[in-house]
Design a protein around this motif. Sequence first.
Motif, PDB file in Angstrom:
ATOM      1  N   THR A  73       0.834  -1.196   0.000  1.00  0.00           N
ATOM      2  CA  THR A  73       0.000   0.000   0.000  1.00  0.00           C
ATOM      3  C   THR A  73       0.871   1.250   0.000  1.00  0.00           C
ATOM      4  O   THR A  73       2.003   1.226   0.477  1.00  0.00           O
ATOM      5  CB  THR A  73      -0.972   0.036   1.205  1.00  0.00           C
ATOM      6  OG1 THR A  73      -1.888   1.111   1.046  1.00  0.00           O
ATOM      7  CG2 THR A  73      -0.238   0.190   2.518  1.00  0.00           C
ATOM      8  N   ARG A  75       0.255   5.921  -0.512  1.00  0.00           N
ATOM      9  CA  ARG A  75      -0.633   7.049  -0.803  1.00  0.00           C
ATOM     10  C   ARG A  75       0.164   8.063  -1.609  1.00  0.00           C
ATOM     11  O   ARG A  75       1.244   8.488  -1.199  1.00  0.00           O
ATOM     12  CB  ARG A  75      -1.157   7.681   0.483  1.00  0.00           C
ATOM     13  CG  ARG A  75      -2.345   8.558   0.275  1.00  0.00           C
ATOM     14  CD  ARG A  75      -3.102   8.821   1.575  1.00  0.00           C
ATOM     15  NE  ARG A  75      -2.268   9.273   2.643  1.00  0.00           N
ATOM     16  CZ  ARG A  75      -2.118  10.543   3.002  1.00  0.00           C
ATOM     17  NH1 ARG A  75      -2.783  11.494   2.370  1.00  0.00           N
ATOM     18  NH2 ARG A  75      -1.333  10.863   4.000  1.00  0.00           N
ATOM     19  N   HIS A  84      -6.783  10.759 -10.044  1.00  0.00           N
ATOM     20  CA  HIS A  84      -6.771   9.314  -9.752  1.00  0.00           C
ATOM     21  C   HIS A  84      -7.002   8.510 -11.038  1.00  0.00           C
ATOM     22  O   HIS A  84      -6.342   7.499 -11.267  1.00  0.00           O
ATOM     23  CB  HIS A  84      -7.823   8.949  -8.700  1.00  0.00           C
ATOM     24  CG  HIS A  84      -7.442   9.332  -7.314  1.00  0.00           C
ATOM     25  ND1 HIS A  84      -6.372   8.784  -6.637  1.00  0.00           N
ATOM     26  CD2 HIS A  84      -7.997  10.221  -6.464  1.00  0.00           C
ATOM     27  CE1 HIS A  84      -6.286   9.304  -5.431  1.00  0.00           C
ATOM     28  NE2 HIS A  84      -7.263  10.188  -5.298  1.00  0.00           N
ATOM     29  N   HIS A 112      -7.719   3.635  -5.433  1.00  0.00           N
ATOM     30  CA  HIS A 112      -7.588   4.256  -4.115  1.00  0.00           C
ATOM     31  C   HIS A 112      -8.826   3.965  -3.265  1.00  0.00           C
ATOM     32  O   HIS A 112      -9.940   3.880  -3.764  1.00  0.00           O
ATOM     33  CB  HIS A 112      -7.349   5.762  -4.247  1.00  0.00           C
ATOM     34  CG  HIS A 112      -8.489   6.512  -4.849  1.00  0.00           C
ATOM     35  ND1 HIS A 112      -8.834   6.421  -6.179  1.00  0.00           N
ATOM     36  CD2 HIS A 112      -9.370   7.373  -4.289  1.00  0.00           C
ATOM     37  CE1 HIS A 112      -9.870   7.183  -6.411  1.00  0.00           C
ATOM     38  NE2 HIS A 112     -10.218   7.774  -5.287  1.00  0.00           N
ATOM     39  N   ARG A 115      -9.326   6.321   2.053  1.00  0.00           N
ATOM     40  CA  ARG A 115      -8.231   7.113   2.643  1.00  0.00           C
ATOM     41  C   ARG A 115      -7.177   7.476   1.592  1.00  0.00           C
ATOM     42  O   ARG A 115      -6.059   7.804   1.937  1.00  0.00           O
ATOM     43  CB  ARG A 115      -7.601   6.342   3.792  1.00  0.00           C
ATOM     44  CG  ARG A 115      -8.578   6.078   4.926  1.00  0.00           C
ATOM     45  CD  ARG A 115      -7.951   5.263   6.022  1.00  0.00           C
ATOM     46  NE  ARG A 115      -8.963   4.856   6.986  1.00  0.00           N
ATOM     47  CZ  ARG A 115      -8.786   3.939   7.903  1.00  0.00           C
ATOM     48  NH1 ARG A 115      -7.623   3.319   8.005  1.00  0.00           N
ATOM     49  NH2 ARG A 115      -9.757   3.618   8.729  1.00  0.00           N
ATOM     50  N   ASP A 116      -7.560   7.347   0.316  1.00  0.00           N
ATOM     51  CA  ASP A 116      -6.680   7.650  -0.823  1.00  0.00           C
ATOM     52  C   ASP A 116      -5.456   6.738  -0.902  1.00  0.00           C
ATOM     53  O   ASP A 116      -4.441   7.114  -1.492  1.00  0.00           O
ATOM     54  CB  ASP A 116      -6.238   9.123  -0.829  1.00  0.00           C
ATOM     55  CG  ASP A 116      -7.339  10.031  -1.332  1.00  0.00           C
ATOM     56  OD1 ASP A 116      -8.238   9.540  -2.037  1.00  0.00           O
ATOM     57  OD2 ASP A 116      -7.289  11.238  -1.042  1.00  0.00           O
ATOM     58  N   ARG A 117      -5.527   5.539  -0.332  1.00  0.00           N
ATOM     59  CA  ARG A 117      -4.420   4.587  -0.418  1.00  0.00           C
ATOM     60  C   ARG A 117      -4.665   3.618  -1.565  1.00  0.00           C
ATOM     61  O   ARG A 117      -5.773   3.110  -1.728  1.00  0.00           O
ATOM     62  CB  ARG A 117      -4.287   3.784   0.879  1.00  0.00           C
ATOM     63  CG  ARG A 117      -3.866   4.610   2.065  1.00  0.00           C
ATOM     64  CD  ARG A 117      -3.857   3.777   3.304  1.00  0.00           C
ATOM     65  NE  ARG A 117      -5.192   3.201   3.475  1.00  0.00           N
ATOM     66  CZ  ARG A 117      -5.578   2.515   4.531  1.00  0.00           C
ATOM     67  NH1 ARG A 117      -4.765   2.278   5.501  1.00  0.00           N
ATOM     68  NH2 ARG A 117      -6.803   2.040   4.602  1.00  0.00           N
ATOM     69  N   TYR A 118      -3.629   3.369  -2.316  1.00  0.00           N
ATOM     70  CA  TYR A 118      -3.651   2.337  -3.352  1.00  0.00           C
ATOM     71  C   TYR A 118      -3.077   1.065  -2.744  1.00  0.00           C
ATOM     72  O   TYR A 118      -2.231   1.117  -1.847  1.00  0.00           O
ATOM     73  CB  TYR A 118      -2.800   2.754  -4.557  1.00  0.00           C
ATOM     74  CG  TYR A 118      -3.473   3.773  -5.419  1.00  0.00           C
ATOM     75  CD1 TYR A 118      -4.224   3.384  -6.521  1.00  0.00           C
ATOM     76  CD2 TYR A 118      -3.383   5.131  -5.132  1.00  0.00           C
ATOM     77  CE1 TYR A 118      -4.861   4.324  -7.326  1.00  0.00           C
ATOM     78  CE2 TYR A 118      -4.015   6.070  -5.919  1.00  0.00           C
ATOM     79  CZ  TYR A 118      -4.750   5.657  -7.013  1.00  0.00           C
ATOM     80  OH  TYR A 118      -5.381   6.579  -7.801  1.00  0.00           O
ATOM     81  N   SER A 145       5.202   9.169  -3.406  1.00  0.00           N
ATOM     82  CA  SER A 145       4.265   8.857  -2.323  1.00  0.00           C
ATOM     83  C   SER A 145       4.459   9.762  -1.109  1.00  0.00           C
ATOM     84  O   SER A 145       5.535  10.315  -0.892  1.00  0.00           O
ATOM     85  CB  SER A 145       4.439   7.404  -1.873  1.00  0.00           C
ATOM     86  OG  SER A 145       4.074   6.532  -2.896  1.00  0.00           O
ATOM     87  N   SER A 149       3.929   6.432   4.009  1.00  0.00           N
ATOM     88  CA  SER A 149       2.693   5.750   3.604  1.00  0.00           C
ATOM     89  C   SER A 149       2.930   4.384   2.964  1.00  0.00           C
ATOM     90  O   SER A 149       1.986   3.627   2.771  1.00  0.00           O
ATOM     91  CB  SER A 149       1.884   6.625   2.640  1.00  0.00           C
ATOM     92  OG  SER A 149       2.524   6.726   1.382  1.00  0.00           O
TER      93      SER A 149
END
Length: 187
Positions: A73, A75, A84, A112, A115-118, A145, A149
């Motif tokens: 993961t 961000r 995005h 994402h 929480r906007d995390r990939y 990033s 994160s």
Amino acid sequence: MGEPGPLALGEAWRGVASCSLAAFVLLARHRVRLPRERVGTRIAFADGTSARVYRETRLGSGAAKDPCTLVVTFRLRLVRGPAHALFRRESLLNTPLFVGFPGFASKLWLAHDERDRYRGVYEWDGSRRAEHYARSLWRVPALVSVPGSIRYAVVPGLRRDDLIAAPQPAGGPERDDTAWWRTAAGR
């Protein structure tokens, strides 16, 4: 399972360069597949977030002999709103950065989350190889990033699809930090 951090710069970049060369051979031989069966599937995680699969990449059958699941993961800095969608399209160009690493079997690319995390959810052939990949490639997303994160988890003996199919038990209160990668009942 652990997160010791990235490899030393020289070692990491040598790994990425070697992988890229191997990846171009695999791509030229049409060994890399982009199946669509899982695209659109939403995966829920124990931290209360969920994300949609937007791409799958598979090498050959995608099945490992010594399976483990790797979840990564991060961000992205400065990526918000419509950016995005642009990132998801552009990310296909990153394929040579992982398919040539020894042990790669398959990857689900997740959009994402709330929480906007990939996340990337991989099946890898061998835990040590998965760990080496995660620590090598760390240097690439670190360029774009949010500091701090990037995280990864290696789950030995568990196929990627088994992780997705069944919620993973918590490791107890001392393992609350695993909620970001553990799957949860679907939402």
